[in-house]
Design an enzyme around this catalytic site. Sequence first.
Site, PDB file in Angstrom:
ATOM      1  CG  HIS A  87       9.425   1.043 -18.992  1.00 22.21           C
ATOM      2  ND1 HIS A  87       9.443   0.220 -19.872  1.00 22.21           N
ATOM      3  CD2 HIS A  87       8.185   1.059 -18.338  1.00 22.21           C
ATOM      4  CE1 HIS A  87       8.180  -0.454 -19.897  1.00 22.21           C
ATOM      5  NE2 HIS A  87       7.459  -0.045 -18.979  1.00 22.21           N
ATOM      6  CG  HIS A  88      10.711   4.834 -15.196  1.00 20.89           C
ATOM      7  ND1 HIS A  88      11.450   4.362 -14.094  1.00 20.89           N
ATOM      8  CD2 HIS A  88       9.638   4.238 -15.272  1.00 20.89           C
ATOM      9  CE1 HIS A  88      10.883   3.421 -13.541  1.00 20.89           C
ATOM     10  NE2 HIS A  88       9.467   3.391 -14.259  1.00 20.89           N
ATOM     11  CE  LYS A  93       9.885  -2.294 -16.650  1.00 16.97           C
ATOM     12  NZ  LYS A  93       9.020  -2.543 -15.534  1.00 16.97           N
ATOM     13  CB  THR A 147       3.251  -8.312  -8.172  1.00 18.72           C
ATOM     14  OG1 THR A 147       2.636  -7.702  -6.980  1.00 18.72           O
ATOM     15  CG2 THR A 147       4.697  -8.769  -7.742  1.00 18.72           C
ATOM     16  CB  ALA A 206      -0.882  -0.031   1.158  1.00 12.48           C
ATOM     17  CB  ALA A 237      -3.672  -7.921 -15.102  1.00 12.47           C
ATOM     18  N   PRO A 238      -0.610  -8.332 -16.549  1.00 11.42           N
ATOM     19  CG  PRO A 238       0.201  -8.864 -18.637  1.00 11.42           C
ATOM     20  CD  PRO A 238      -1.035  -9.276 -17.557  1.00 11.42           C
ATOM     21  NE  ARG A 296       7.700   3.778  -8.273  1.00  7.18           N
ATOM     22  CZ  ARG A 296       8.745   3.293  -9.278  1.00  7.18           C
ATOM     23  NH1 ARG A 296       9.376   4.411  -9.590  1.00  7.18           N
ATOM     24  NH2 ARG A 296       8.910   2.190  -9.475  1.00  7.18           N
ATOM     25  CG  MET A 297       2.005   0.397  -9.682  1.00  7.86           C
ATOM     26  SD  MET A 297       1.131   1.148 -10.838  1.00  7.86           S
ATOM     27  CE  MET A 297      -0.003   0.077 -11.142  1.00  7.86           C
TER      28      MET A 297
END
Lengths: 252, 252, 252, 252
Positions: free
Chosen positions: A139-140, A143, A83, A15, A109-110, A18-19
């Site tokens: 991506h940034h 990662k 994840t 929790a 889900a990816p 970031r996600m």
Amino acid sequence: MTDEREPIRVGVLGARGRMGTEACRAVDAADDMELVAMIDQGDGLFSASDAAAQVVVDFTTPDAVMDNLHWCIDQGINVVVGTSGFTEHRLDRVRTWLSHKPQVGVVIAPNFAVGAVLMMEFAARAARFFESVEIIEQHHPKKVDAPSGTALNTASVIAAARVEAGLGDVPDATTDEMDGARGTRVNGIHVHSVRASGLVAHQEVLFGTVGETLTIRHDSYDRASFMPGVLLAIRSAVQRPGLTVGLGALLD
Amino acid sequence: MTDEREPIRVGVLGARGRMGTEACRAVDAADDMELVAMIDQGDGLFSASDAAAQVVVDFTTPDAVMDNLHWCIDQGINVVVGTSGFTEHRLDRVRTWLSHKPQVGVVIAPNFAVGAVLMMEFAARAARFFESVEIIEQHHPKKVDAPSGTALNTASVIAAARVEAGLGDVPDATTDEMDGARGTRVNGIHVHSVRASGLVAHQEVLFGTVGETLTIRHDSYDRASFMPGVLLAIRSAVQRPGLTVGLGALLD
Amino acid sequence: MTDEREPIRVGVLGARGRMGTEACRAVDAADDMELVAMIDQGDGLFSASDAAAQVVVDFTTPDAVMDNLHWCIDQGINVVVGTSGFTEHRLDRVRTWLSHKPQVGVVIAPNFAVGAVLMMEFAARAARFFESVEIIEQHHPKKVDAPSGTALNTASVIAAARVEAGLGDVPDATTDEMDGARGTRVNGIHVHSVRASGLVAHQEVLFGTVGETLTIRHDSYDRASFMPGVLLAIRSAVQRPGLTVGLGALLD
Amino acid sequence: MTDEREPIRVGVLGARGRMGTEACRAVDAADDMELVAMIDQGDGLFSASDAAAQVVVDFTTPDAVMDNLHWCIDQGINVVVGTSGFTEHRLDRVRTWLSHKPQVGVVIAPNFAVGAVLMMEFAARAARFFESVEIIEQHHPKKVDAPSGTALNTASVIAAARVEAGLGDVPDATTDEMDGARGTRVNGIHVHSVRASGLVAHQEVLFGTVGETLTIRHDSYDRASFMPGVLLAIRSAVQRPGLTVGLGALLD
């Protein structure tokens, strides 16, 4: 009738990540959901069952997710997993666990962005019409994994579609390659991972045949783009027992 | 049985144009076809019937194509049409003509490249998931019409999908527009036509919703890319009575 | 010596707008600056002079900016302007005002992102080598003006470079154009404005000649990208009397 | 005076290859040149000197080009080289040979398309303003080397500019990389080589910093795009003694 209108009780694992933070916010803002548990490293999973969560959302790490999943299924709690790191082997273990708890729904889900889900659907559909295909994901630079989970999943659905269509290897005359120039191979599909400041999360699937190319590109500019998909998955998990891989089946 | 193995007798209208020339070459090279008539301005259509053409391929002009179609249908000759400019009104007229000749097959396609066909299919599928969508088509500067036939067709399938999904207008706060900056509107969809030397034929469909975009792009580098689709349409025309619009239905 | 180390005293006009808010934050975080005035609609400009601001940053509106500029120059306060809408006519008026206050520095920039500044520099350089060029700018759908200020400025530097190189009109055979399809013309350069949810601020400049194209694309994902340029402009304004248009001259 | 108007006498090595064939055609069509020798495998180089060639154009192979160059310089014949594979070591050998023949001009270019030349120039200029940069080159699947010569050259000029600006490594948190996913490293710059049917020759240089990216992309659709550059190099070789690497210096 009345039951259906009661909000879905949701717990979030990871929790404070970031996600996870975004997921808590989105669940909190949804009229038909109640955020009953926010759990992170150091907290006990039991607080999810104590709070009578109907669905647990997991945005943790590849190391932690399997234990979390096992425990939730055991407790009869539905799960939505964002994840990454799900191999076919891991999916099989989840299926085994679910066989003992047939009423539990798990959605793995990816990628929860509707555009990414459609990108994978379109890639699977286009695959058999083109002799060439490559994936470039961008991506940034913070990662840690390369390629991304979405790229791995896209490569895998493309490879399966090519096998089914009887297509062999992609044409490639390269004989003089500097190490890594042609990317990594995922089920025979070349995948390239670009990392640069400024970028968020992007992927391009390039199909080619004589005289033409078809490119499908998804750009995520904001983690907010994932949240409609997360909410959709939560709603589906309580109504759809068994394992669902990818949001594709839930879009319609 | 034996009949099926006899080559399909094909005539080409507009045989000296850029697309017609390629079509003649492709038919000529196909094992299961025979090029029996090459017709251009100044030649009579009757040479197609004299040569017992089973299928006529029309790459002429919007001005000429309706008369050609009418005559071929009347003569019981199947037709494949690559000429642009087909409005719903024109399609209705073709349907009326075909109602008197139910055995004749007509395939009208705005684009014969498999990638372009898939682009339109994907655009129709994605349309309902995104509040925003725009089309940017890019061609060589010798093209006389703007937007391209493919762009018009794409806009039309997207607009239909949006209506079906109950989506209203695309969001657009523009109040201060220099004339033409926001492109032209085709059934409410903004379409932009870029023309530049070096380009061949390209189109991008950009879908957007909160935090993400999905882009579907087709690049034709060579007119050769259209020929597999033209041959597929010829084979279908002799086996599929009535009107077929777009190659989509023929791909599977 | 000591003076140079004292922080630059900065006031921000339009301080509650999207760009103004970011500018206040960036100035506040800069070691060599002090935020001494935050001014928005309803506040008096005099609070900038009361606070002894050395530089005022204007992120207001095309309607308000000229009065603000006139007043600041009159007061001997240097100005950095990010507000759009600067025609050659407006620049001339600023030059006239500055002729009476030769010690004041004014920097007016259509875009403060270093990538956008380079895009314009490269576009000006490439212009003479390509017979074709078009601009496609893409923004979120809340933007009220089309084309963007950056696109107008880019078109203007390209047009000037073409004139200098003796290039005439771009080749364009379009005879059958649906209204607006070919975009708007800015000094003879076609400009297309795309608006879609999910987008932030993007621009593509496409150059073409026989057999090749060169594309320069800038993507702003975050208003934060403008702030290094704003700070650079503030530092330059106090050291560089007179009018500076664009950040280009300040990069080196 | 009169001498200057006499056509330049040009021989082509590798005259039956794809690039050589185009070069012969272009030289033949140029008013100010005369094609005096077409030489390919099995032919002797001396036919170039027998024909009194002033410039020899070499589109052969990395294996053959050094012997060709040595022989031409020895004979006092100017050379334009489009063959790839020139390392700093090879360039040094050429410089040594030229030190004994100071009147001979040699132009070695990794790419003759004006757009590619500008792409490299712009990449060198932008490099110091962005912490991140990656190169993605895309070619038809018959290409044998990966990365392309142009990509190697671009990486090399970017790396040099970063060193000069005191920039260290690009940021990259990748800890979990599938072999090759992050491409190959050329002087520390990540380079990705995509191969697909339909493609011709394309390259993208992506620069990134906080909140923004700048992309420079070159698309070659046709070998014809190289020929203006080849002719420019031929004209320069006769007037510019010594070694010139890249067309950049010749554009102005």
